[in-house]
Design a protein around this motif. Structure first.
Motif, PDB file in Angstrom:
ATOM      1  N   LEU A   1       0.824  -1.212   0.000  1.00  0.00           N
ATOM      2  CA  LEU A   1       0.000   0.000   0.000  1.00  0.00           C
ATOM      3  C   LEU A   1       0.862   1.267   0.000  1.00  0.00           C
ATOM      4  O   LEU A   1       0.529   2.253  -0.651  1.00  0.00           O
ATOM      5  CB  LEU A   1      -0.940  -0.008   1.204  1.00  0.00           C
ATOM      6  CG  LEU A   1      -2.030  -1.082   1.177  1.00  0.00           C
ATOM      7  CD1 LEU A   1      -2.833  -1.049   2.470  1.00  0.00           C
ATOM      8  CD2 LEU A   1      -2.929  -0.914  -0.027  1.00  0.00           C
ATOM      9  N   GLY A   2       1.963   1.238   0.732  1.00  0.00           N
ATOM     10  CA  GLY A   2       2.865   2.388   0.760  1.00  0.00           C
ATOM     11  C   GLY A   2       3.573   2.621  -0.561  1.00  0.00           C
ATOM     12  O   GLY A   2       3.978   3.741  -0.871  1.00  0.00           O
ATOM     13  N   SER A   3       3.707   1.572  -1.353  1.00  0.00           N
ATOM     14  CA  SER A   3       4.381   1.728  -2.642  1.00  0.00           C
ATOM     15  C   SER A   3       3.570   2.588  -3.602  1.00  0.00           C
ATOM     16  O   SER A   3       4.127   3.198  -4.513  1.00  0.00           O
ATOM     17  CB  SER A   3       4.648   0.362  -3.270  1.00  0.00           C
ATOM     18  OG  SER A   3       3.438  -0.257  -3.663  1.00  0.00           O
ATOM     19  N   THR A   4       2.259   2.671  -3.389  1.00  0.00           N
ATOM     20  CA  THR A   4       1.428   3.556  -4.208  1.00  0.00           C
ATOM     21  C   THR A   4       1.853   5.001  -3.996  1.00  0.00           C
ATOM     22  O   THR A   4       1.918   5.782  -4.955  1.00  0.00           O
ATOM     23  CB  THR A   4      -0.059   3.370  -3.843  1.00  0.00           C
ATOM     24  OG1 THR A   4      -0.387   1.997  -3.938  1.00  0.00           O
ATOM     25  CG2 THR A   4      -0.957   4.153  -4.778  1.00  0.00           C
ATOM     26  N   ALA A   5       2.174   5.364  -2.764  1.00  0.00           N
ATOM     27  CA  ALA A   5       2.632   6.725  -2.470  1.00  0.00           C
ATOM     28  C   ALA A   5       3.980   6.990  -3.128  1.00  0.00           C
ATOM     29  O   ALA A   5       4.211   8.088  -3.655  1.00  0.00           O
ATOM     30  CB  ALA A   5       2.725   6.934  -0.963  1.00  0.00           C
ATOM     31  N   VAL A   6       4.860   5.997  -3.126  1.00  0.00           N
ATOM     32  CA  VAL A   6       6.166   6.160  -3.785  1.00  0.00           C
ATOM     33  C   VAL A   6       5.962   6.409  -5.278  1.00  0.00           C
ATOM     34  O   VAL A   6       6.587   7.283  -5.874  1.00  0.00           O
ATOM     35  CB  VAL A   6       7.056   4.918  -3.551  1.00  0.00           C
ATOM     36  CG1 VAL A   6       8.326   5.005  -4.378  1.00  0.00           C
ATOM     37  CG2 VAL A   6       7.378   4.768  -2.082  1.00  0.00           C
ATOM     38  N   GLY A   7       5.070   5.649  -5.881  1.00  0.00           N
ATOM     39  CA  GLY A   7       4.768   5.844  -7.300  1.00  0.00           C
ATOM     40  C   GLY A   7       4.160   7.209  -7.566  1.00  0.00           C
ATOM     41  O   GLY A   7       4.473   7.861  -8.561  1.00  0.00           O
ATOM     42  N   TYR A   8       3.292   7.662  -6.664  1.00  0.00           N
ATOM     43  CA  TYR A   8       2.646   8.965  -6.846  1.00  0.00           C
ATOM     44  C   TYR A   8       3.651  10.109  -6.757  1.00  0.00           C
ATOM     45  O   TYR A   8       3.631  11.032  -7.559  1.00  0.00           O
ATOM     46  CB  TYR A   8       1.538   9.151  -5.804  1.00  0.00           C
ATOM     47  CG  TYR A   8       0.819  10.467  -5.946  1.00  0.00           C
ATOM     48  CD1 TYR A   8      -0.125  10.648  -6.946  1.00  0.00           C
ATOM     49  CD2 TYR A   8       1.115  11.527  -5.098  1.00  0.00           C
ATOM     50  CE1 TYR A   8      -0.773  11.860  -7.087  1.00  0.00           C
ATOM     51  CE2 TYR A   8       0.472  12.746  -5.236  1.00  0.00           C
ATOM     52  CZ  TYR A   8      -0.475  12.909  -6.231  1.00  0.00           C
ATOM     53  OH  TYR A   8      -1.104  14.103  -6.374  1.00  0.00           O
ATOM     54  N   PHE A   9       4.546  10.038  -5.769  1.00  0.00           N
ATOM     55  CA  PHE A   9       5.507  11.129  -5.599  1.00  0.00           C
ATOM     56  C   PHE A   9       6.627  11.104  -6.636  1.00  0.00           C
ATOM     57  O   PHE A   9       7.287  12.115  -6.863  1.00  0.00           O
ATOM     58  CB  PHE A   9       6.087  11.110  -4.189  1.00  0.00           C
ATOM     59  CG  PHE A   9       5.089  11.497  -3.137  1.00  0.00           C
ATOM     60  CD1 PHE A   9       4.443  12.719  -3.185  1.00  0.00           C
ATOM     61  CD2 PHE A   9       4.779  10.638  -2.105  1.00  0.00           C
ATOM     62  CE1 PHE A   9       3.512  13.083  -2.223  1.00  0.00           C
ATOM     63  CE2 PHE A   9       3.856  10.988  -1.134  1.00  0.00           C
ATOM     64  CZ  PHE A   9       3.215  12.215  -1.196  1.00  0.00           C
ATOM     65  N   SER A  10       6.856   9.956  -7.278  1.00  0.00           N
ATOM     66  CA  SER A  10       7.914   9.895  -8.287  1.00  0.00           C
ATOM     67  C   SER A  10       7.365   9.902  -9.710  1.00  0.00           C
ATOM     68  O   SER A  10       8.099   9.654 -10.648  1.00  0.00           O
ATOM     69  CB  SER A  10       8.761   8.641  -8.069  1.00  0.00           C
ATOM     70  OG  SER A  10       7.980   7.480  -8.278  1.00  0.00           O
ATOM     71  N   LYS A  11       6.094  10.230  -9.868  1.00  0.00           N
ATOM     72  CA  LYS A  11       5.491  10.218 -11.204  1.00  0.00           C
ATOM     73  C   LYS A  11       6.019  11.320 -12.110  1.00  0.00           C
ATOM     74  O   LYS A  11       5.817  11.273 -13.320  1.00  0.00           O
ATOM     75  CB  LYS A  11       3.969  10.309 -11.099  1.00  0.00           C
ATOM     76  CG  LYS A  11       3.456  11.647 -10.630  1.00  0.00           C
ATOM     77  CD  LYS A  11       1.956  11.657 -10.554  1.00  0.00           C
ATOM     78  CE  LYS A  11       1.507  13.058 -10.115  1.00  0.00           C
ATOM     79  NZ  LYS A  11       0.072  13.140 -10.003  1.00  0.00           N
ATOM     80  N   SER A  12       6.722  12.291 -11.561  1.00  0.00           N
ATOM     81  CA  SER A  12       7.263  13.374 -12.385  1.00  0.00           C
ATOM     82  C   SER A  12       8.401  12.900 -13.284  1.00  0.00           C
ATOM     83  O   SER A  12       8.804  13.622 -14.195  1.00  0.00           O
ATOM     84  CB  SER A  12       7.743  14.516 -11.486  1.00  0.00           C
ATOM     85  OG  SER A  12       8.784  14.062 -10.649  1.00  0.00           O
ATOM     86  N   PHE A  13       8.900  11.690 -13.055  1.00  0.00           N
ATOM     87  CA  PHE A  13       9.996  11.164 -13.869  1.00  0.00           C
ATOM     88  C   PHE A  13       9.523  10.516 -15.162  1.00  0.00           C
ATOM     89  O   PHE A  13      10.338  10.144 -15.998  1.00  0.00           O
ATOM     90  CB  PHE A  13      10.818  10.134 -13.079  1.00  0.00           C
ATOM     91  CG  PHE A  13      11.514  10.729 -11.881  1.00  0.00           C
ATOM     92  CD1 PHE A  13      12.457  11.718 -12.022  1.00  0.00           C
ATOM     93  CD2 PHE A  13      11.208  10.285 -10.605  1.00  0.00           C
ATOM     94  CE1 PHE A  13      13.099  12.266 -10.929  1.00  0.00           C
ATOM     95  CE2 PHE A  13      11.835  10.819  -9.499  1.00  0.00           C
ATOM     96  CZ  PHE A  13      12.782  11.826  -9.658  1.00  0.00           C
ATOM     97  N   VAL A  14       8.226  10.344 -15.323  1.00  0.00           N
ATOM     98  CA  VAL A  14       7.689   9.702 -16.530  1.00  0.00           C
ATOM     99  C   VAL A  14       6.798  10.686 -17.270  1.00  0.00           C
ATOM    100  O   VAL A  14       6.286  11.637 -16.688  1.00  0.00           O
ATOM    101  CB  VAL A  14       6.888   8.422 -16.182  1.00  0.00           C
ATOM    102  CG1 VAL A  14       7.786   7.376 -15.568  1.00  0.00           C
ATOM    103  CG2 VAL A  14       5.727   8.715 -15.281  1.00  0.00           C
ATOM    104  N   PRO A  15       6.579  10.465 -18.571  1.00  0.00           N
ATOM    105  CA  PRO A  15       5.671  11.351 -19.319  1.00  0.00           C
ATOM    106  C   PRO A  15       4.248  11.299 -18.753  1.00  0.00           C
ATOM    107  O   PRO A  15       3.826  10.298 -18.165  1.00  0.00           O
ATOM    108  CB  PRO A  15       5.696  10.781 -20.742  1.00  0.00           C
ATOM    109  CG  PRO A  15       6.921   9.965 -20.811  1.00  0.00           C
ATOM    110  CD  PRO A  15       7.218   9.494 -19.428  1.00  0.00           C
TER     111      PRO A  15
END
Length: 96
Positions: free
Chosen positions: A32-46
């Protein structure tokens, strides 16, 4: 003609039950916490790939943290063991 089949009994100690689909509570929190990691690092992808990027984090972690067919190990442990596998060929020791 009937064929006779020879059956060899295995000791009960060698039969181990495989646990499938059981995650620890710690694993659930990590997924569940990995969703937050993906959300905060989404600026690295188009921008067009952001949703898939965020969703892929928990899916991949679920697959890695699930129990494997190897008794007592999770999929990521089996994967690490496979990647660290020594690829040398061992030859017999010659007597001098």
């Amino acid at each position: 003609m009937s064929r006779l089949r020879k059956e060899i009994a295995r000791p009960k100690e060698t039969i181990t039950p495989i646990k499938q689909g059981k995650l620890d509570m710690k694993d659930v929190f990590v997924i569940l916490g990995s969703t937050a990691v993906g959300y905060f690092s989404k600026s690295f992808v188009p921008e067009i790939l952001e949703i898939g990027y965020i969703v892929s984090y928990p899916i991949v972690l679920y697959l890695l943290l699930s129990p494997s067919e190897v008794a007592g190990k999770k999929n990521f442990q089996v994967l690490l063991q496979l990647l660290r596998k020594d690829r040398q060929i061992y030859h017999t020791i010659r007597k001098n």
